[in-house]
Scaffold this motif. Structure first.
Motif, PDB file in Angstrom:
ATOM      1  N   ARG A 599      -6.581   4.980 -32.830  1.00 20.06           N
ATOM      2  CA  ARG A 599      -6.226   3.605 -33.190  1.00 20.06           C
ATOM      3  C   ARG A 599      -5.127   3.600 -34.247  1.00 20.06           C
ATOM      4  O   ARG A 599      -5.252   4.282 -35.271  1.00 20.06           O
ATOM      5  CB  ARG A 599      -7.451   2.845 -33.699  1.00 20.06           C
ATOM      6  N   ASP A 608     -12.266   7.140 -34.241  1.00 21.35           N
ATOM      7  CA  ASP A 608     -13.265   6.336 -33.553  1.00 21.35           C
ATOM      8  C   ASP A 608     -14.545   6.248 -34.385  1.00 21.35           C
ATOM      9  O   ASP A 608     -14.846   7.135 -35.193  1.00 21.35           O
ATOM     10  CB  ASP A 608     -13.587   6.940 -32.177  1.00 21.35           C
ATOM     11  N   ASP A 671     -14.432  12.233 -29.318  1.00 21.21           N
ATOM     12  CA  ASP A 671     -12.980  12.453 -29.311  1.00 21.21           C
ATOM     13  C   ASP A 671     -12.613  13.932 -29.438  1.00 21.21           C
ATOM     14  O   ASP A 671     -11.445  14.283 -29.549  1.00 21.21           O
ATOM     15  CB  ASP A 671     -12.312  11.651 -30.432  1.00 21.21           C
ATOM     16  N   GLU A 714      -7.441   2.136 -24.581  1.00 21.46           N
ATOM     17  CA  GLU A 714      -7.371   2.605 -25.972  1.00 21.46           C
ATOM     18  C   GLU A 714      -6.404   3.764 -26.155  1.00 21.46           C
ATOM     19  O   GLU A 714      -5.965   4.054 -27.270  1.00 21.46           O
ATOM     20  CB  GLU A 714      -8.757   2.999 -26.482  1.00 21.46           C
TER      21      GLU A 714
END
Length: 986
Positions: A599, A608, A671, A714
């Protein structure tokens, strides 16, 4: 012909140590242990070559002894040998006559060149007349692992060896009576009574008392009887007797008795003609040659001989100096090992004291009081082992490799030091030291490993040579020739080249065996256990992005790096130094990933929120993370991470980890990031097993434009602040394949952006990527990776940013990659359909997984040496010049000191002795005898020099004269020049 004679006692232990070190290399996957193995191979080859070189440089020219002897008598054998090249090795000779060893001993002086004569104490061969001896000489070179033998048959003598005279004589036939020759002595009946001669004592046939003279002179008058040799004694000898030696002894008894009685003596064999015997020398020769014993023994074929390991070393004595050198060689790897295991100076001092006690006890007691010595050794080793072993730390088989096995090895070496009383036990001690060196090479990963290996290797080499060079006669005083130094230097360079040649075909180890994957924690510092980030002291990490434009360090990143927080501000770099953070034992370089960010809000990346799945150690099976692709037959990639500073609970690993060995709970995030429930203190280690994707440029290009396949939102999301010119630049750089697009972006960045750690910070509200690409055009890895990821995402390519460490240096000896604080890095990862996530960064020298070169240990070492020499050429040249100047100065000081101590005539004396020794003289003889070794036309010159030197030393009326000194010095130079051995032409 040169033949192997057998191993030296204890050499098999050194060979066993080499194989044990090979096992250590397989278990640890340490490059340094492979280097130790290669050096061991070269040492064995040098041992073979030096032995054959030494024995081929020695020739036995002649054997001399007396002409006659009696069986069982001590006998001196003069062995004349010629050394054609500097052997610098012990040479042992056996003199054999009729298959019996009659003499054995050391025949050469270490380092001598030229003829030499050595007297060896021995005994007589069996009865007989011997004119040929078999000479066997042995040597093992300067190292003493394998002994070689040569054999020559030399004519000498002849030597007549007679038997000892028997207690009873042989049958004697006598004829003719004795006739008096002096008118006093006779043997006719009644004559003694008339002349008044009486036998002196019972059994004495030679002396008698003349009583008339005795009475007249009132003193005892004894006269010796002189008889003509008219009495004939014929001694009968018989052939074919069961014991011909006894028959020869009986014949000798009778023959010597007849000679003592003044008879004419002869010996007859059977019915043959008598053979006259004139004196005792004839008796010895005849009895020696009589009815020789025929040997029926035959040499068995090679397949009939017993298969056994032979030890050919003649003697096993050991000097106290060698014992102390062996102790020092054993103590060096102990210090080398205990340091990285966490032991302090007190522990090392206790172990060194134990080594000193062992050397002192073995030197003082030797083979005496063996039970006492062994008991003291066992007690000392037990105390050392009890002091070093931490029983509570031994929780598994893997833990025992660190907390039990090395301690037991140290105790074993200490105990063996008390057994170091002869050559065999000394080599066993050195074998234990070599094994400990190999183990230390597998444990240490720091930059001091290389120097420690050099020191340990030199200690083992010096001790091994000292153990070998203990029995040969001492070398005569002489100067080391330049040619000898050059030969040794060239030999050292050839040996080093041999090591590199062997290592050039040995690939870099891929890692330790699965059974022994290293893992330990120096101290357990737990976190809150909820999968969050923790600072190195275990407290929760409160890091976050800065809220203003000022540059500040992260509150908890490792080494001050903000990329190891839950958020990463792209405008922050942190104050990073050159401190070593990680050492990673792995065959290839890679990105050591710690965090991933998906992000981005235009300035700051965030991880995350999903903390993932928790697993309990020590062996963790890692499931594939989001975006990983299962690759069949993937290459296993083992990495062992050694923490050089206190680190947070981030587990660094190469991409696609499948197994982690760490004695702590682990959080496996979706992740791909890994976090432990403990932090990693300095000195900790853990192992990661990853799968190599096998990505290559051709394979990635074959994926084409991966944007057309679609991606999760995302992974292609871009912030609203992304500027239009950023999007247009991405479109301009787009290529038919995503891989080529990445290369185009990297090429544009390298041409238009400058790497600068002091890049300006964007203003509040500005897009960080736009400011970096079009305004400042200055930045560092975080900004480069961010710009690349955002441009790729704008094209629909799934991309993210990862942070961790990249290797900047390689320690070729330890076989580890080094990451410093300044090597904390950020890069972009792109997900390809065929291989999964692939890392890209134009500023890091990390190849694609499928394009990494499989280098060799020798190639790495050669590259390291080449770079070192090229980088320090001027300094090395200065060091060489300084060393040459220092050597020349030392030699001049030695000459000055020798001249001052000995005087100029004393120096001439030493030079004359050295020249005579090269001609075969002995340094312990007089000058007159030394002059005799010089042949024409040097004889007269040598005699004059010897006379002058004797006068200068012993004549009271001697006066020093410069003219006479210069004249004598010129004569000595002539003797030196003409006494040097001629150079051999091959």
């Amino acid at each position: 012909m040169t033949r192997p004679a057998g191993l030296a006692p204890g050499a098999s232990a050194l060979i066993a140590a080499w194989f044990a070190a090979a096992v250590i290399a397989l278990l640890t996957g340490a490059t340094a242990v492979v280097i130790v193995l290669a050096v061991g191979v070269v040492v064995m080859v040098v041992a073979l070559i030096s032995g054959t070189h030494a024995i081929r440089g020695v020739r036995i020219d002649a054997i001399e002894t007396r002409a006659a002897a009696t069986v069982g008598e001590k006998l001196q054998w003069h062995v004349r040998s010629n050394i054609t090249r500097p052997t610098n090795a012990e040479v042992y000779a056996e003199v054999r006559v009729a298959a019996d060893v009659v003499a054995a001993g050391w025949v050469t002086e270490t380092g001598r060149v030229g003829p030499t004569s050595t007297v060896i104490e021995g005994s007589t061969p069996p009865r007989g007349v011997h004119s040929i001896v078999e000479v066997r000489w042995f040597t093992a070179g300067g190292i003493g692992l394998l002994w070689w033998r040569r054999t020559a048959f030399v004519e000498f003598g002849p030597l007549a060896v007679a038997p000892v005279a028997g207690a009873a004589g042989a049958v004697v036939a006598r004829s003719n009576a004795d006739v008096s020759v002096d008118g006093v002595v006779g043997h006719r009946q009644g004559r003694d009574d008339v002349d008044g001669v009486r036998t002196w004592r019972s059994g004495d046939e030679v002396n008698a008392v003349h009583w008339p003279s005795t009475v007249r002179l009132r003193e005892l008058v004894v006269r010796e009887r002189h008889r003509e040799r008219n009495e004939q004694w014929t001694v009968q000898a018989h052939l074919g007797m069961p014991e011909p030696d006894e028959e020869a002894g009986r014949v000798r008894h009778s023959l010597e008795e007849g000679l003592a009685n003044g008879a004419r003596v002869s010996v007859c064999i059977g019915t043959g003609d008598p053979e006259p015997i004139r004196d005792k020398a004839d008796v010895s020769r005849w009895c020696a040659a009589f009815d020789p014993r025929q040997s029926t023994a035959t040499q068995p074929h090679w397949w009939q001989r017993a298969a056994r390991l032979t030890y050919a070393e003649p003697t096993t004595t050991l000097r106290p100096r060698s014992r102390w050198l062996v102790a020092a060689a054993g103590a060096t790897p102990v210090i080398m090992l205990l340091g990285p295991l966490g032991y302090g100076p007190l522990d090392i001092a206790i172990v060194l004291a134990a080594f000193a006690v062992g050397a002192a006890v073995s030197s003082s007691l030797g083979n005496r009081l063996r039970p006492v010595r062994q008991l003291v050794g066992i007690i000392t080793a037990a105390l050392v082992g009890g002091w070093l072993v931490d029983v509570e730390a031994i929780t598994s088989v893997i833990a025992s490799l660190r907390f039990l096995l090395p301690q037991l090895l140290v105790a074993l070496v200490v105990m063996q030091g008390f057994e170091c009383v002869d050559r065999r036990s000394a080599r066993v001690s050195l074998s234990c030291a070599a094994l400990l060196t190999a183990y230390s090479a597998g444990v240490r990963v720091d930059e001091q490993l290389g120097p420690w290996l050099v020191v340990a290797g030199l200690g083992l080499w010096v001790a091994l040579r000292s153990v070998q060079q203990t029995n040969a006669p001492a070398a005569s005083p002489r100067r080391q020739s330049r040619r000898g130094l050059t030969t040794r230097l060239a030999g050292g360079l050839v040996a080093a080249a041999g090591v590199l040649t062997i290592l050039a075909i040995v690939p870099v180890p891929r890692g330790p065996a699965q059974l022994t994957l290293p893992s330990w924690l120096e101290e357990r510092r737990p976190t809150n256990g909820e999968g969050g980030l923790a600072s190195p002291d275990g407290s929760p990490l409160l890091g976050g992005a800065s809220s203003n434009g000022e540059r500040t360090d992260s509150t908890g990143g490792a080494g001050g790096y903000p990329g190891f927080s839950s958020t990463m501000d792209t405008s922050l770099r942190g104050d990073l130094g050159d401190e070593v953070v990680l050492r990673v034992r792995a065959p290839y370089p890679d990105f050591w990933r710690g965090q991933t960010f998906t992000r981005f809000d235009g300035r700051t990346w965030s991880v995350d929120d999903d903390i993932g799945r928790r697993s309990v150690g020590p062996e963790h099976r890692i499931t594939p993370s989001y975006g990983d692709i299962e690759i069949p037959n993937a290459d296993t990639f083992i990495q062992t991470f050694y923490a050089e500073v206190d680190l947070p609970n981030i587990i660094f690993a190469a991409s696609r980890p499948t197994q982690v060995l760490l004695d702590a709970a682990l959080w496996q995030r979706a992740d791909g990031a890994l976090r432990a429930d403990v932090v990693l203190p300095e000195g900790s280690a853990y192992t990661v097993v990853s799968e190599r994707s096998g990505a290559t440029a051709q394979g990635l290009r074959a994926n084409g434009d991966i944007a057309r396949l679609g991606s999760p939102p995302e992974l292609v999301e871009i912030p609203e602040s992304t500027s239009d010119r950023t999007l247009r630049l991405a479109e301009q750089l787009a290529q038919p394949s995503t891989y080529d697009t990445i290369l185009a972006i990297e090429q544009w960045l390298s041409e238009n952006i400058s790497y600068d750690l002091d890049a300006p910070v964007p203003s509040v509200g500005d897009d960080a990527v736009d400011h970096f690409l079009f305004q400042s055009k200055l930045g560092f890895c975080e900004q480069i990776a961010t710009a690349t990821a955002i441009m790729l995402r704008s094209l629909g390519v799934p991309a993210r940013v990862a942070t961790g460490y990249v290797p900047s240096d390689r320690d070729e000896v330890a076989g580890v990659w080094i990451s410093r604080a300044r090597d904390a890095h950020a890069w972009v990862e792109v997900r390809f359909p065929s291989v999964g996530w692939v890392a890209f960064d134009p500023t890091a020298s990390v190849p694609l997984a499928g394009e990494a070169d499989e280098s060799t240990v020798g190639g790495d070492l050669a590259r390291m040496l080449t770079e070192f020499v090229s980088d320090h050429a001027a300094r090395l040249a200065l060091i060489a010049l300084g060393a040459g100047f220092a050597l020349a100065l030392v030699r001049r000081l030695r000459r000055w000191y020798q001249r001052r101590r000995r005087g100029r005539w004393g120096v001439l004396q030493d030079r004359f002795v050295a020249a005579a020794v090269r001609r075969g003289g002995s340094p312990t003889t007089s000058n007159t005898e030394l002059a005799a070794v010089f042949a024409e036309p040097l004889t007269d010159v040598a005699d004059i020099v010897a006379t002058t030197l004797d006068e200068s030393a012993f004549c009271d009326s001697w006066t020093d004269d410069d003219f006479r000194f210069e004249q004598t010095a010129g004569s000595v130079r002539t003797l030196e020049r003409l006494s040097r051995p001629a150079r051999r032409i091959h």
